[in-house]
Scaffold this motif. Structure first.
Motif: not given
Lengths: 363, 363
Positions: A309-310, A328-332, A340-346, B322-325
């Motif tokens: 994850n990021i 996942f990418i978790v940004i707070d 969001c899933p760590r997927d550039e397109q998503k 949120l996405r994909g949770m």
């Protein structure tokens, strides 16, 4: 003793929507510190340049709305070395503005142009490369881009194809510019040995770039007619604000470098990255744990059953307690929580839905 | 015209570690607002009670450290109606303190005791039930618990078994108290028709509960010897602080209700929930979308490919993207971001690792 004819233009007017929600309209990437160094990209760029360029010759171009932020990141910057555009119109107008300012001070100036939000390491190589390129540019009309010798087939960077074999301490003519290639093409680029990463760092005589801009980008330079009477006077900002209403939006690559016969690239071996997407941020983040999670800080975290994850929080000291998250990418941030899933397109698709209204007025 | 002999004790000294990190040592559940009503549990409890009990007879018992918070949630509460314990010692000591205070004001008092952090709906039924129970208690020594007619086999509540068939508008003798049963047993309870949910709401004459406490919990009441000379004087708080150093930690159910011959239950049909875990919070949260996600507010959210999550942010206006949770609990507070699968066991285990040092001193 640094050469008094050496100047630098630091371009610090980016609006940085790519790292939304970390970077924001009011907090673009150049003002962020992704690392644990405690210095923003802009601060580090400035500190890096002053090894090569006399401080009084370092010009920062930013937007009027970032005036206070630039001041707080660079308190020592002289008032007249901070140029403020009313809008971001990409690199060509920014470079034109600073070039006229520099030419008024020193018709003999040789200029480095640099983005303010790139990551650079191996500073000794960086410094010597710059000095060599400056020295070469001083005696020619060459418009030189620093081209970083690639270490991997990265499809997130622009590439420059050399027209011939590089010789030691000399630039090579540019054959082609290629924007971000796909993964296969990037692999081919690397295998040929003819391609370098486009660092976005330029070196040239100020009068040389002026001449080529007047030739290839008159839609910009025509707006600057009368600049000698205005720059350095109380009229400067009003003049700039007025001509920018008609200023076209265009990059220096597109407006000049791809058109001129004088485009050269100087191969460079320092480490460089334009952290332009989440994957490159992943590499760059300060802390990586044994499960492949990348975080922007090391304290106050509990990651359990989490891998790859990021995790990024702008809030100092906030406890990050995650369980069962993978890739996942978790940004707070203060006002956004994005997961969001760590997927550039998503991510791209997701971010486009978020609309980011704060950016619309600056686009 | 409300009956002047009717009193109420609102127990508001809970430390609420179950909803960490939403509820905290300095922000336990009674001060939170899980709904969109804009009123905390404590505020709603008070407003609910004042339909039945004269306001000057509503006593709030909390901890000294929550004094300012109670004041801000209930600014109209008279000074002498706020009783402050130095430590939370569970319900029996809390009820003893308030009962002595009430008895000094009115030896004829009939008292409702209520938690301050439960969710209640169907207020007309609640009001009429209370009035019926108060009226019945006034003429007897009965120690009455309100028993909510269960609507599902919930294994998160305590159950009370009736010793016989309920009659209209009369309490029934209690046969057994059962703490949280497992799911199978809860199902059996429901099928027999003999079990009610233990609401934790009591109705009794103040002198009746005093007598039974002195009989079954002398370790509490012995500490209160001399109360008539102290309560209502400048000595009250110092006296309380002193005796609480020896005060046992025990619930009224355990200390009295399970021992007395006078334990009754009054079946009630209002809607009630002790939101004591994340699953019950899920049910209670203000907003549920079509994909089964529950949120504490409706604004500024984008949930894509998300289902069956609990998403809670204490920050007004923060964008939740949120996405994909799926089946996660996402809790964002000022100083904690917690993301964990929605699984009580995983949560419990995870939270225990988080240590929550802020609670340790109060346990």
């Amino acid at each position: 003793m640094l050469n008094n004819h050496y100047y630098c233009i630091i371009m610090a007017g980016g609006i940085g929507s790519r790292f939304w929600p970390i970077s924001r309209a009011d907090q673009p990437k150049q003002f962020l510190d992704f690392s644990i160094q405690g210095r923003s990209f802009l601060r580090r760029t400035y500190d890096r340049m002053k090894n090569v360029i006399p401080e009084e010759n370092i010009i920062v171009v930013s937007l009027e709305r970032y005036r206070d932020q630039v001041r707080s990141h660079l308190p020592e910057l002289p008032e007249q070395n901070l140029l403020l555009e009313p809008y971001n119109r990409n690199t060509a107008p920014c470079i034109a503005y600073a070039t006229y300012v520099i030419l008024q001070r020193d018709p003999e100036a040789i200029t480095v142009v640099t983005p303010s939000d790139h990551a650079i390491a191996r500073h000794e190589i960086f410094n010597s490369t710059l000095l060599e390129a400056l020295s070469y540019a001083a005696g020619s009309d060459a418009l030189i881009t620093l081209g970083v010798v690639p270490t991997r087939p990265d499809s997130n960077f622009g590439y420059i194809q050399m027209a011939g074999k590089p010789e030691e301490r000399r630039p090579v003519k540019i054959k082609t510019f290629t924007e971000k290639p796909d993964a296969n093409l990037a692999r081919v680029f690397i295998d040929t040995g003819e391609f370098l990463w486009n660092s976005g760092i330029f070196v040239w005589r100020a009068d040389a770039i002026r001449k080529e801009m007047e030739k290839y980008a008159p839609e910009i330079t025509n707006l600057w007619v009368g600049w000698r009477d205005v720059l350095g006077t109380g009229e400067q900002q009003a003049f700039v604000d007025r001509i920018y209403t008609d200023m076209p939006r265009t990059s220096i690559d597109y407006a000049v470098m791809e058109k001129t016969d004088n485009a050269w690239v100087y191969p460079a071996e320092f480490r460089w990255a334009d952290i332009g997407n989440w994957e490159s941020l992943y590499e760059y983040l300060a802390y990586h744990d044994a499960d492949g999670n990348a975080l922007n800080r090391t304290s106050r975290r509990l990651l359990k059953d989490c891998s790859d994850n990021i995790v990024y929080s702008t809030k100092e000291g906030k406890l990050l307690a995650l369980r069962g998250m993978e890739d996942f990418i978790v940004i707070d941030t203060d006002d956004v929580l994005m997961i969001c899933p760590r997927d550039e397109q998503k991510l791209k698709d997701f971010l486009s839905q978020l609309a980011m209204p704060e950016y619309e007025e600056y686009r």
